[in-house]
Design an enzyme around this catalytic site. Structure first.
Site, PDB file in Angstrom:
ATOM      1  N   GLY A 288      45.017  45.463  37.870  1.00  0.00           N
ATOM      2  CA  GLY A 288      44.097  45.343  36.745  1.00  0.00           C
ATOM      3  C   GLY A 288      44.768  45.755  35.448  1.00  0.00           C
ATOM      4  O   GLY A 288      45.779  46.456  35.443  1.00  0.00           O
ATOM      5  N   HIS A 289      44.186  45.321  34.345  1.00  0.00           N
ATOM      6  CA  HIS A 289      44.722  45.641  33.027  1.00  0.00           C
ATOM      7  C   HIS A 289      44.516  47.118  32.706  1.00  0.00           C
ATOM      8  O   HIS A 289      43.794  47.837  33.414  1.00  0.00           O
ATOM      9  CB  HIS A 289      44.046  44.762  31.965  1.00  0.00           C
ATOM     10  N   GLY A 291      42.904  50.257  31.506  1.00  0.00           N
ATOM     11  CA  GLY A 291      41.499  50.565  31.298  1.00  0.00           C
ATOM     12  C   GLY A 291      40.552  49.822  32.221  1.00  0.00           C
ATOM     13  O   GLY A 291      39.333  49.909  32.058  1.00  0.00           O
ATOM     14  N   GLY A 293      39.921  50.431  35.313  1.00  0.00           N
ATOM     15  CA  GLY A 293      39.214  51.324  36.229  1.00  0.00           C
ATOM     16  C   GLY A 293      40.003  51.707  37.462  1.00  0.00           C
ATOM     17  O   GLY A 293      39.459  52.327  38.386  1.00  0.00           O
ATOM     18  N   LYS A 294      41.301  51.382  37.493  1.00  0.00           N
ATOM     19  CA  LYS A 294      42.117  51.628  38.693  1.00  0.00           C
ATOM     20  C   LYS A 294      42.202  53.119  39.026  1.00  0.00           C
ATOM     21  O   LYS A 294      41.970  53.534  40.167  1.00  0.00           O
ATOM     22  CB  LYS A 294      43.520  51.051  38.488  1.00  0.00           C
ATOM     23  N   GLU A 421      51.009  54.334  40.377  1.00  0.00           N
ATOM     24  CA  GLU A 421      52.288  54.079  39.722  1.00  0.00           C
ATOM     25  C   GLU A 421      53.364  55.093  40.139  1.00  0.00           C
ATOM     26  O   GLU A 421      53.940  55.795  39.308  1.00  0.00           O
ATOM     27  CB  GLU A 421      52.114  54.066  38.201  1.00  0.00           C
TER      28      GLU A 421
END
Length: 497
Positions: A288-289, A291, A293-294, A421
Site C-alpha cells: 500500500g501507499h 499512509g 494503514g499498513k 520494512e
C-alpha cells in the site's frame, strides 16, 4: 548568495575512542556537480555527511570556495531518522503513542511543525508537491514512516539551503512518492542547490554527476557517474555461521482472523472493513501507499493498538480482550519496524538489545540465564556482531542496528514474524542476506511471516499471499508472477569502472 562554489575536502580524518572512523578523505566537488555516496552499512557515509554539515569534529579541512575565496554556504543535513518531541519539546514520545488517539493531543500537527521553519504559502506549496495536503492537520505521531520522511525533507527545504545533504531520503517512500522525489531533487539541482545523497544506485536522480564509494571509513572510488558500473553476476555473500537452532513453528488453527475491522482516529478512517485470515505457515506481503494503514494493521496484531479491544480480532485462536495480556501476544510474535528502531533505548548494549527479545521490552531490565545468554551469543555470531556485543546500540550504523533487531525478533523462536520494512537501512548485500535468511527460516521451521516493503525485490520468495491496502480498503490475492531476481544495488568495484 550565488551558488557557484566548490567543496574541497583535504585529508578529513575522524577518530573516536582510539578508532579510526574516517580515514584521510580528499576530493573536490566543483560548482554544478552533485554527489552520491555509496558503500556498505557502517562504511562511514553518515559520518562524512555529518562532517560536511559541521556536526562532527575532524582533522583535515573542509572548505567552500568561489574563485579561490572562502564562502559560507547554508548546509542542510537531513538524517535518516527524525526523533519526535511533544509540543513542549522536552520529551520523546514512546512507541505505542502513535496508535493512541488521546496522546495525539500533545503532538504538533504537520502544519504546526512546519510553521516553525517557513511561511504558510511555502508550506502549502511543498505539501502539494509531496502529496501531503490532505494530512496538513494530522498529528505528527499519526503520520506514516514515509509521510514523516517527507515532512523531514520539507522542513529543511523551507530554510533555502545552498547544499542539501540527504541520508537515505528514499527510505520508506512508496513507488509514486519516490518518483515525485526524483523530480523535486532534479529541479533543486537545476535551481543551483548542491545535492549530496547517501543512497543506493537503484535510486539515483538524473542530476547526480559524481559518486564516491566508501569502505572502512575511506573513499575507495571517486568518479563521474558515467563510470558507474553494475555487476549483475555479483555473488551474494552468505552468513558463514550456522543458523542457531530454532523450533518448528506450528499452531493448530488460524493465527489471525479479522472480521469487519475498522479503525478510525477522529473522523479519519485508517482501516476500512478488514476481513482477513492468516493460517499457520502462510507468508503474506502487506502492500500500500504511504499512509494506507499498513503499520496500523500490524499494530493491531502486535498488541500495540488499544482499538484492537473493540474489534473482532482473533489471535492464535483467542479474541482480543478476552483475558490474554499483550505480553501473551508478543511472546508469539517476532516484530521489527523502523519505529521500533527509532524508539529503542540508544544506550542499551548490542547484546542487551538482542536479549530483550526474550521479554519483548525496549531494553533489557532483568538478568539473562545461562541458556539465554548462550543463545544471544549464537545470534550475534550469526550476524558477525560478536566483537561489538558490549558497544552501545547507537554506535552501530543504521543497517547494523536493523540486524540487531532482526536477531531480537528471532531469538525467542516465535510462531510468527511481523516485519515492517525489515530491510530498511540495510546495504544491498545485507538486504539480500536477510531475504535469504527469511526464506531459509520458513523452509526449515514453517514460520508464518507478514512482510511490509515498498520494494518487491526485498520480499522473500516464500511470500505467496498479498493484502493490499488503498486508503485503508483491503484487496486480498495470491502472487501469480515469479519472484523477481534481485539485482545489485551498490556493486561498485574497480573492475566495474
Amino acid at each position: 548568495m550565488e551558488r557557484n562554489f566548490n567543496i574541497i575536502l583535504n585529508n578529513v580524518t575522524v577518530q573516536q575512542a582510539g578508532r579510526l572512523l574516517l580515514d584521510n578523505i580528499s576530493f573536490t566537488l566543483n560548482a554544478g556537480e552533485h554527489l552520491a555516496l555509496f558503500g556498505a552499512s557502517g562504511s562511514g557515509k553518515t559520518l562524512l555527511a555529518k562532517a560536511l554539515k559541521g556536526e562532527l569534529f575532524h582533522a583535515g579541512t573542509i572548505a567552500y570556495k568561489r574563485n579561490n575565496e572562502p564562502v559560507k554556504p547554508t548546509v542542510a543535513y537531513v538524517p535518516a531518522t527524525h526523533p519526535l518531541k511533544n509540543k513542549s519539546n522536552v520529551a520523546d514520545f514512546y512507541y505505542q503513542q502513535r496508535f493512541n488517539t488521546c496522546d495525539a493531543e500533545d503532538a504538533a500537527t504537520l502544519t504546526e511543525e512546519l510553521l516553525k521553519k517557513g511561511s504558510p504559502e511555502a508550506i502549502s506549496n511543498w505539501l502539494e508537491q509531496f502529496q501531503l495536503t490532505h494530512r496538513a492537520h494530522t498529528p505528527l505521531i499519526q503520520l506514516s514512516n514515509g509521510e514523516l520522511k517527507k515532512m523531514q525533507l520539507i522542513s529543511h527545504l523551507l530554510a533555502h539551503p545552498d547544499i542539501l545533504i540527504l541520508d537515505k531520503v528514499f527510505t520508506g517512500l512508496d513507488v509514486k512518492s519516490r518518483k515525485v522525489l526524483h523530480k523535486v531533487l532534479n529541479q533543486l539541482a537545476a535551481d543551483g542547490i548542491t545535492l549530496i545523497l547517501i543512497t543506493d544506485s537503484h535510486e539515483l536522480p538524473a542530476s547526480i554527476t559524481h559518486f564516491a564509494e566508501m569502505a572502512d571509513g575511506a573513499v575507495i572510488n571517486y568518479a563521474p557517474v558515467e563510470k558507474l558500473g553494475f555487476m549483475e553476476s555479483m555473488q551474494v555473500r552468505q552468513f558463514e555461521a550456522p543458523l542457531p537452532a530454532m523450533k518448528k513453528a506450528y499452531h493448530i488453527g488460524p493465527l489471525i482472523t479479522m472480521k469487519d475491522v475498522t479503525i478510525r482516529y477522529g473522523n479519519t478512517i485508517i482501516l476500512n472493513n478488514i476481513n482477513w485470515q492468516v493460517n499457520n505457515g502462510e507468508c503474506w506481503q502487506i502492500k500500500g501507499h504511504n499512509g494506507a494503514g499498513k503499520s496500523t494493521l500490524l499494530s493491531l496484531i502486535n498488541g500495540d493498538n488499544p482499538q484492537a479491544y473493540s474489534q473482532q480480532i482473533y489471535l492464535f485462536g483467542k479474541r482480543r480482550g478476552t483475558g490474554e495480556s499483550i505480553w501473551d501476544i508478543k511472546s508469539r510474535i517476532g516484530f521489527v519496524s523502523p519505529e521500533l528502531q527509532n524508539f529503542f533505548d540508544r544506550s542499551t548494549s548490542i547484546a542487551q538489545a538482542v536479549g530483550s527479545g526474550f521479554f519483548d521490552t525496549i531494553g533489557l531490565f532483568r538478568k539473562l540465564n545461562e541458556a539465554q545468554t548462550a543463545k544471544v551469543n549464537e545470534w550475534l555470531s550469526f550476524f558477525a556482531l560478536q566483537d561489538k556485543a558490549h558497544r552501545p546500540l547507537s554506535s552501530l550504523s543504521s543497517g547494523e542496528q536493523r540486524l540487531v533487531l532482526i536477531a531480537r525478533a528471532l531469538i525467542k523462536d516465535p510462531l510468527m514474524l511481523a516485519l515492517d520494512e525489515p530491510c530498511q537501512g540495510l546495504d544491498d548485500q545485507q538486504s539480500k542476506m536477510v531475504v535469504q535468511l527469511l526464506e531459509r527460516i520458513h523452509r526449515e521451521t514453517g514460520m508464518t511471516q507478514l512482510f511490509i516493503s515498498h520494494y518487491d525485490d526485498e520480499v522473500p520468495a516464500c511470500v505467496k499471499h498479498v493484502l493490499e491496502l488503498n486508503k485503508g480498503i483491503p484487496a486480498v490475492y495470491k502472487k501469480t508472477v515469479p519472484h523477481p531476481v534481485i539485482k545489485s544495488k551498490t556493486a561498485l568495484t574497480h573492475k566495474a569502472l
